[in-house]
Design a protein around this motif. Structure first.
Motif, PDB file in Angstrom:
ATOM      1  N   MET A   1     -35.441  59.839  43.110  1.00  0.00           N
ATOM      2  CA  MET A   1     -35.629  58.428  42.710  1.00  0.00           C
ATOM      3  C   MET A   1     -35.274  58.250  41.218  1.00  0.00           C
ATOM      4  O   MET A   1     -35.733  59.011  40.373  1.00  0.00           O
ATOM      5  CB  MET A   1     -37.115  58.144  42.950  1.00  0.00           C
ATOM      6  N   THR A   2     -34.456  57.271  40.919  1.00  0.00           N
ATOM      7  CA  THR A   2     -34.026  57.053  39.527  1.00  0.00           C
ATOM      8  C   THR A   2     -35.175  56.490  38.681  1.00  0.00           C
ATOM      9  O   THR A   2     -35.860  55.563  39.093  1.00  0.00           O
ATOM     10  CB  THR A   2     -32.851  56.048  39.495  1.00  0.00           C
ATOM     11  N   ARG A   3     -35.369  57.087  37.514  1.00  0.00           N
ATOM     12  CA  ARG A   3     -36.403  56.560  36.609  1.00  0.00           C
ATOM     13  C   ARG A   3     -35.793  55.459  35.752  1.00  0.00           C
ATOM     14  O   ARG A   3     -34.746  55.658  35.126  1.00  0.00           O
ATOM     15  CB  ARG A   3     -36.884  57.669  35.660  1.00  0.00           C
ATOM     16  N   ILE A   4     -36.468  54.318  35.697  1.00  0.00           N
ATOM     17  CA  ILE A   4     -35.997  53.244  34.814  1.00  0.00           C
ATOM     18  C   ILE A   4     -36.817  53.358  33.524  1.00  0.00           C
ATOM     19  O   ILE A   4     -38.044  53.306  33.541  1.00  0.00           O
ATOM     20  CB  ILE A   4     -36.176  51.845  35.453  1.00  0.00           C
ATOM     21  N   LEU A   5     -36.106  53.529  32.426  1.00  0.00           N
ATOM     22  CA  LEU A   5     -36.760  53.816  31.145  1.00  0.00           C
ATOM     23  C   LEU A   5     -37.004  52.517  30.372  1.00  0.00           C
ATOM     24  O   LEU A   5     -36.206  52.101  29.526  1.00  0.00           O
ATOM     25  CB  LEU A   5     -35.885  54.766  30.320  1.00  0.00           C
ATOM     26  N   TYR A   6     -38.119  51.880  30.700  1.00  0.00           N
ATOM     27  CA  TYR A   6     -38.445  50.603  30.063  1.00  0.00           C
ATOM     28  C   TYR A   6     -39.022  50.818  28.661  1.00  0.00           C
ATOM     29  O   TYR A   6     -39.736  51.799  28.413  1.00  0.00           O
ATOM     30  CB  TYR A   6     -39.489  49.845  30.894  1.00  0.00           C
ATOM     31  N   ALA A   7     -38.761  49.838  27.783  1.00  0.00           N
ATOM     32  CA  ALA A   7     -39.341  49.900  26.431  1.00  0.00           C
ATOM     33  C   ALA A   7     -40.814  49.513  26.433  1.00  0.00           C
ATOM     34  O   ALA A   7     -41.580  49.955  25.582  1.00  0.00           O
ATOM     35  CB  ALA A   7     -38.573  48.948  25.514  1.00  0.00           C
ATOM     36  N   ARG A   8     -41.206  48.677  27.385  1.00  0.00           N
ATOM     37  CA  ARG A   8     -42.541  48.072  27.325  1.00  0.00           C
ATOM     38  C   ARG A   8     -43.694  49.080  27.137  1.00  0.00           C
ATOM     39  O   ARG A   8     -44.505  48.901  26.215  1.00  0.00           O
ATOM     40  CB  ARG A   8     -42.784  47.223  28.578  1.00  0.00           C
ATOM     41  N   LEU A 151     -36.424  58.741  24.138  1.00  0.00           N
ATOM     42  CA  LEU A 151     -36.222  60.063  24.774  1.00  0.00           C
ATOM     43  C   LEU A 151     -37.500  60.898  24.661  1.00  0.00           C
ATOM     44  O   LEU A 151     -37.923  61.551  25.617  1.00  0.00           O
ATOM     45  CB  LEU A 151     -35.034  60.786  24.133  1.00  0.00           C
ATOM     46  N   ASP A 152     -38.131  60.843  23.493  1.00  0.00           N
ATOM     47  CA  ASP A 152     -39.368  61.615  23.281  1.00  0.00           C
ATOM     48  C   ASP A 152     -40.485  61.102  24.195  1.00  0.00           C
ATOM     49  O   ASP A 152     -41.202  61.883  24.811  1.00  0.00           O
ATOM     50  CB  ASP A 152     -39.829  61.523  21.820  1.00  0.00           C
ATOM     51  N   TYR A 153     -40.622  59.788  24.263  1.00  0.00           N
ATOM     52  CA  TYR A 153     -41.708  59.196  25.062  1.00  0.00           C
ATOM     53  C   TYR A 153     -41.587  59.616  26.531  1.00  0.00           C
ATOM     54  O   TYR A 153     -42.581  59.929  27.178  1.00  0.00           O
ATOM     55  CB  TYR A 153     -41.685  57.669  24.937  1.00  0.00           C
ATOM     56  N   TYR A 154     -40.356  59.605  27.041  1.00  0.00           N
ATOM     57  CA  TYR A 154     -40.159  59.936  28.459  1.00  0.00           C
ATOM     58  C   TYR A 154     -39.917  61.435  28.682  1.00  0.00           C
ATOM     59  O   TYR A 154     -39.489  61.843  29.769  1.00  0.00           O
ATOM     60  CB  TYR A 154     -39.014  59.109  29.042  1.00  0.00           C
ATOM     61  N   ASP A 155     -40.199  62.238  27.638  1.00  0.00           N
ATOM     62  CA  ASP A 155     -40.057  63.700  27.743  1.00  0.00           C
ATOM     63  C   ASP A 155     -38.678  64.140  28.214  1.00  0.00           C
ATOM     64  O   ASP A 155     -38.546  65.035  29.054  1.00  0.00           O
ATOM     65  CB  ASP A 155     -41.107  64.267  28.730  1.00  0.00           C
ATOM     66  N   ILE A 156     -37.670  63.494  27.705  1.00  0.00           N
ATOM     67  CA  ILE A 156     -36.290  63.894  28.032  1.00  0.00           C
ATOM     68  C   ILE A 156     -35.811  64.801  26.896  1.00  0.00           C
ATOM     69  O   ILE A 156     -35.695  64.352  25.747  1.00  0.00           O
ATOM     70  CB  ILE A 156     -35.390  62.652  28.197  1.00  0.00           C
ATOM     71  N   PRO A 157     -35.613  66.089  27.197  1.00  0.00           N
ATOM     72  CA  PRO A 157     -35.316  67.031  26.099  1.00  0.00           C
ATOM     73  C   PRO A 157     -33.971  66.771  25.439  1.00  0.00           C
ATOM     74  O   PRO A 157     -33.028  66.308  26.083  1.00  0.00           O
ATOM     75  CB  PRO A 157     -35.317  68.399  26.792  1.00  0.00           C
ATOM     76  N   ILE A 158     -33.921  67.068  24.146  1.00  0.00           N
ATOM     77  CA  ILE A 158     -32.689  66.928  23.355  1.00  0.00           C
ATOM     78  C   ILE A 158     -32.143  68.320  23.006  1.00  0.00           C
ATOM     79  O   ILE A 158     -30.940  68.566  23.062  1.00  0.00           O
ATOM     80  CB  ILE A 158     -32.971  66.129  22.054  1.00  0.00           C
ATOM     81  N   ILE A 159     -33.058  69.244  22.684  1.00  0.00           N
ATOM     82  CA  ILE A 159     -32.646  70.579  22.217  1.00  0.00           C
ATOM     83  C   ILE A 159     -31.722  71.245  23.241  1.00  0.00           C
ATOM     84  O   ILE A 159     -32.066  71.368  24.419  1.00  0.00           O
ATOM     85  CB  ILE A 159     -33.871  71.492  21.986  1.00  0.00           C
ATOM     86  N   GLY A 160     -30.547  71.642  22.762  1.00  0.00           N
ATOM     87  CA  GLY A 160     -29.608  72.390  23.595  1.00  0.00           C
ATOM     88  C   GLY A 160     -28.883  71.565  24.641  1.00  0.00           C
ATOM     89  O   GLY A 160     -28.081  72.104  25.408  1.00  0.00           O
ATOM     90  N   LYS A 161     -29.158  70.270  24.698  1.00  0.00           N
ATOM     91  CA  LYS A 161     -28.517  69.434  25.714  1.00  0.00           C
ATOM     92  C   LYS A 161     -27.183  68.879  25.198  1.00  0.00           C
ATOM     93  O   LYS A 161     -26.985  68.721  23.984  1.00  0.00           O
ATOM     94  CB  LYS A 161     -29.434  68.257  26.098  1.00  0.00           C
TER      95      LYS A 161
END
Ligand code: NAD
Length: 286
Positions: A1-8, A151-161
Motif C-alpha cells: 500500500m502506498t504511503r501518502i506523506l502528508y504535511a499535516r 523524510l525524518d518524520y516518516y523515517d525514510i532513511p537518507i544515509i547511503g541512499k
C-alpha cells in the motif's frame, strides 16, 4: 500500500513546540518579527506571502508585508531593501521571488543582511550550508529544510541512499543537494540538459522533483522494484485553477512506496521551516 506523506501531522507535531518557544521569547520581551517585501502583483506571490503572514501570526509572531509597485526602479528597490531591513528589533527579512523583469538580474539574497536572511539565500548562509556547518548563526533554505524534515518524520532513511533531484534552482535543487550530501545521501542532480533522465530516476531510492512542469514525472521514470519515495515540490496551476504538482500523482501512485501530495505536502513545510528559522533568529537576540 502506498504511503501518502502528508504535511499535516508534521505541522501538528511541531506547532505546539514553536508556539511555546515563541511565548517564552515574548515573556522576555522579544516578539519574533518577519518582514516580507513584495514587489508587484504576481498572484501566486500574493498568496504565498499571505500564507506566511497567517502562519507566523498564528504562532504569536509578527509579520508585516511591505508592498511596492511592480514598475519600481532598481535604485528605488535597493533603497527600500536597505531601509526596510535596517529596522531595529527585526529578526527576519525576505524578498518574495520572483522579482519583476527589470529587477530579475539582482541577486536578492545578497541584499539581505545574513543575520536576517531567514530564507537562507545570502551567499554567507549558502556557504555555511555547502560547508556542512550547522549552527545557530546561519540559516538553511526553507524548502530543502522542509523536505528533510518530512523524510525524518516518516523515517525514510537518507544515509547511503541514492537520491535523484530534478531541478537545479538555488532555492531548491542546489541547496537540497548540499543538505542531503551533508546527511550522507548520494545525490544525482538532474536538470533540463540532463541526458537519459530515466536512467537516473530508475536508479534512485528517492526522487525529488522541482521543475515547475505539471504532471511531468510518470511511471516510465520509475523502477517499482526499488520501492521508491517521490517528493513533489512543484506548484503549478491548471487552466481550471487547480493546484498541480510536477508529478503525475494518479499515474505513479500505485508504482511507488511513498509519495507527497500537492497540495498538502512540501508547500506547508516550507512555511514551517521559515517559522523555525525566524524563531532561531529571534532566540539569538536574547
Ligand atoms: P526554477 O523554475 O528556478 O528552475 C527549474 C529547474 O528545473 C531548472 O533547474 C531546470 O533546469 C529544471 N528543468 C526544467 N524542465 C526540466 C525537464 N524537463 N527535465 C529536467 N529538468 C528540468 O525552479 P524552482 O524555483 O525551484 O521551482 C520549481 C517548482 O517548484 C515550481 O513549480 C515552483 O512553484 C515550485 N516551488 C515550490 C516550493 C514549495 O514550497 N513547495 C518552493 C519553491 C518552488
Amino acid at each position: 500500500m502506498t504511503r501518502i506523506l502528508y504535511a499535516r501531522p508534521i505541522k501538528e507535531s511541531l506547532h505546539l513546540n514553536l508556539k511555546t518557544s515563541i511565548q517564552k521569547l515574548k515573556k522576555n520581551g522579544v516578539v519574533p518579527w518577519l518582514r516580507v517585501l513584495l514587489v508587484g502583483n504576481n498572484p501566486a506571490s500574493e498568496v504565498y506571502t499571505k500564507n506566511k503572514k497567517k502562519f507566523i501570526e498564528g504562532l504569536g509572531g509578527k509579520c508585516d508585508i511591505i508592498h511596492i509597485e511592480g514598475d519600481t526602479t532598481e535604485q528605488h528597490f535597493r533603497e527600500k531593501v536597505r531601509s526596510l531591513s535596517s529596522e531595529k528589533d527585526l529578526h527576519g527579512f525576505l524578498i518574495q521571488l520572483p522579482l519583476p523583469k527589470q529587477l530579475s538580474h539582482i541577486d536578492a539574497g545578497n541584499l539581505i543582511p545574513p543575520s536576517l536572511d531567514v530564507d537562507g539565500l545570502n551567499s554567507l548562509n549558502m556557504g555555511e550550508l555547502l560547508k556542512g556547518n550547522v549552527h545557530k548563526n546561519s540559516f538553511c533554505a526553507c524548502t530543502p529544510k522542509g523536505i528533510v524534515t518530512l523524510l525524518d518524520y516518516y523515517d525514510i532513511p537518507i544515509i547511503g541512499k541514492n537520491i535523484c533531484i530534478i531541478g537545479r534552482s538555488l532555492i531548491v535543487g542546489k541547496s537540497l543537494s548540499a543538505l542531503i550530501t551533508n546527511r550522507n545521501g548520494t545525490v544525482t542532480l538532474c536538470h533540463s540538459k540532463t541526458k537519459n533522465l530515466e536512467y537516473h530516476t530508475a536508479n534512485a531510492d528517492i526522487i525529488i522533483v522541482a521543475i515547475g512542469s505539471p504532471k511531468f514525472l510518470k511511471t516510465h521514470h520509475l523502477n517499482p522494484s526499488k520501492k521508491q519515495t517521490i517528493i513533489d515540490v512543484g506548484i503549478n496551476k491548471s487552466q481550471q485553477g487547480k493546484l498541480l504538482g510536477d508529478v503525475d500523482f494518479e499515474n505513479v501512485k500505485e508504482s511507488v512506496a511513498a509519495i507527497t501530495p500537492v497540495p498538502g505536502g512540501i508547500g506547508p513545510l516550507t512555511i514551517l521551516s521559515l517559522a523555525q528559522n525566524l524563531l532561531q533568529a529571534a532566540e539569538k537576540t536574547l
